[in-house]
Scaffold this active site. Sequence first.
Site, PDB file in Angstrom:
ATOM      1  N   TYR A  52      39.873 -16.939  32.702  1.00 62.91           N
ATOM      2  CA  TYR A  52      39.377 -17.980  31.803  1.00 62.91           C
ATOM      3  C   TYR A  52      39.875 -17.762  30.371  1.00 62.91           C
ATOM      4  O   TYR A  52      39.790 -16.661  29.820  1.00 62.91           O
ATOM      5  CB  TYR A  52      37.844 -18.005  31.792  1.00 62.91           C
ATOM      6  N   HIS A  82      39.075 -26.727  17.229  1.00 60.96           N
ATOM      7  CA  HIS A  82      37.677 -26.311  17.064  1.00 60.96           C
ATOM      8  C   HIS A  82      37.271 -26.173  15.596  1.00 60.96           C
ATOM      9  O   HIS A  82      36.079 -26.085  15.289  1.00 60.96           O
ATOM     10  CB  HIS A  82      37.435 -24.982  17.785  1.00 60.96           C
ATOM     11  N   ASN A 194      34.606 -16.646  20.014  1.00 64.20           N
ATOM     12  CA  ASN A 194      33.492 -16.503  20.941  1.00 64.20           C
ATOM     13  C   ASN A 194      32.560 -15.418  20.427  1.00 64.20           C
ATOM     14  O   ASN A 194      32.791 -14.229  20.640  1.00 64.20           O
ATOM     15  CB  ASN A 194      34.005 -16.114  22.331  1.00 64.20           C
ATOM     16  N   TYR A 277     -10.977 -15.429   2.511  1.00 61.19           N
ATOM     17  CA  TYR A 277      -9.987 -14.827   3.408  1.00 61.19           C
ATOM     18  C   TYR A 277      -8.658 -14.529   2.717  1.00 61.19           C
ATOM     19  O   TYR A 277      -7.998 -13.544   3.025  1.00 61.19           O
ATOM     20  CB  TYR A 277      -9.718 -15.768   4.587  1.00 61.19           C
ATOM     21  N   ARG A 280      -9.426 -11.238   1.127  1.00 60.06           N
ATOM     22  CA  ARG A 280      -9.965 -10.207   2.003  1.00 60.06           C
ATOM     23  C   ARG A 280      -9.005  -9.855   3.137  1.00 60.06           C
ATOM     24  O   ARG A 280      -8.967  -8.708   3.603  1.00 60.06           O
ATOM     25  CB  ARG A 280     -11.300 -10.689   2.582  1.00 60.06           C
ATOM     26  N   PHE A 326      27.943 -14.625  24.548  1.00 56.97           N
ATOM     27  CA  PHE A 326      28.082 -15.465  23.348  1.00 56.97           C
ATOM     28  C   PHE A 326      26.839 -16.301  23.081  1.00 56.97           C
ATOM     29  O   PHE A 326      26.722 -16.940  22.036  1.00 56.97           O
ATOM     30  CB  PHE A 326      29.272 -16.418  23.510  1.00 56.97           C
ATOM     31  N   GLU A 412      28.647 -26.731  29.371  1.00 60.70           N
ATOM     32  CA  GLU A 412      27.828 -25.874  28.496  1.00 60.70           C
ATOM     33  C   GLU A 412      26.500 -26.599  28.297  1.00 60.70           C
ATOM     34  O   GLU A 412      26.269 -27.262  27.290  1.00 60.70           O
ATOM     35  CB  GLU A 412      28.585 -25.611  27.201  1.00 60.70           C
TER      36      GLU A 412
END
Length: 503
Positions: A52, A82, A194, A277, A280, A326, A412
């Site tokens: 791959y 990309h 990746n 609160y 405290r 990844f 994906e």
Amino acid sequence: MVTLDGSTLKVEEVMKVAQQGDKVAVSQQAWERVIRCRNRVEQMVANQETVYGVTTGFGKFSDVSISSQDVEQLQTNLIRSHACGVGQPLPQDVVRAIMMLRANALAKGYSGVSKETLQLLVDCLNHGVHPVIPAKGSLGASGDLAPLSHLALLLMGEGEADFQGARLPAGAALSKAGLTPVRLKAKEGLALINGTQVMTAIGLLTYVRAERLAKMADAIAAMTVEVLRGIPDAYDESIQQVRPYPEQAAVAANLRDILQGSRLTTRQGELRVQDAYSLRCIPQVHGAVRQVLTYIADKLSIEINSATDNPLIFLENGKVISGGNFHGQPIAFAMDFLKIGMSELANISERRLERMVNSQLSGGLPPFLARRPGLESGMMIPQYVAASMVSDNKVLCHPSSVDSIPSSANQEDHVSMGTNAARHAVEVIENVARVLAIELIAACEAAEHHGPEKLAPATSRLYHAVRETVKPLLQDRSLTGDIEHVANRLLEGEWIKQPANVS
């Protein structure tokens, strides 16, 4: 000099490189592994093995075979296609952290990158050649593909880079630094993009700032306890021992130390039996925030020393295995947890602030801490501002990690959105810093009405540190600059040891 071997990097070392400009080098042992792993990639290509991203396409195209003569063009096309991130560029310290973390992951020797490519990445970091990386566009699975592609573009001599204070074409920036771009070989483009280094870099720098705020919050809360004539009995060690969270005990011990010598605090039954609160329960709430930070530190320490490539090459048995390292789910959860934890620090801070400015709750302080109430508004609107940011945080704290939009034609089909979580965490932390800054300014102002000489020695030092730049509110004025200044001091941790001396 920080030495990268892929396994022993520490958060403190990342900070030194990211923010102080320390240089990095790859260990000799790591180089040997990188070279052997690269040789295995060359062997795959020569043997025409089906692997791959080496001899196949990417994502949905993983079933498309790539001829041996096209394997290099495949990597170039990958990066160019990309590199489509959008939005404002990431800050330089984040970019430096990304570069360092990616180099460390590659130095583990499971990714198959060449020595020349890894060396150029290290050289760019050491010479201050920083790629321009848009902040938006990552799904946080298959790695931070879009932003890391902008990093890879730099190594190819494409895209843009910041160098010596100027933004230049990447090729020109490399040339000015005396560096030469590389031509990516088989698998190298995939090896560069990746990974989870963008979300991890943003998350790491944000975590460090969150740690600083958590420490300073104890000192700020302690001053508020004083000016509201609070009761430190609630911080007694015996209470913490019967609910033995170490972080809760640490905050209570901090409060006891900080309040030592105060002439403003009271005892049970002196003015009231117990506090609200927000006063405290400081050990319980601040302590729980520290638990969150402990969890996040553990996950970051693992992630910065992980191989997050795909496929991974295992020299020990010769296997080349496609997997899912990844996927950013661990960091996505951590960043969402960081947002939620730190937002509570602002929530309780704003409630303490409200008690200081509300004359019905403050035990004698003037309304809104104004010198001439009615004619002047004093700290009225800063409380509005704090409330606005607390509300903003509630929106930002919607968990990114529960969202997933399928991509790559449903190949994906589950993603982490971890980078979105990290980006939102930055905004939350900045809001928290401003809320704490407003509380601190108000506490200093309230101290003026009691007499600052009555403060404990520790809070007195903090009061005087603030007063070096933030003068008393003798009459109404814009506090924007003061709030931002104090918030920045808190984020940078300048007051942690002196004057606050908190741990």
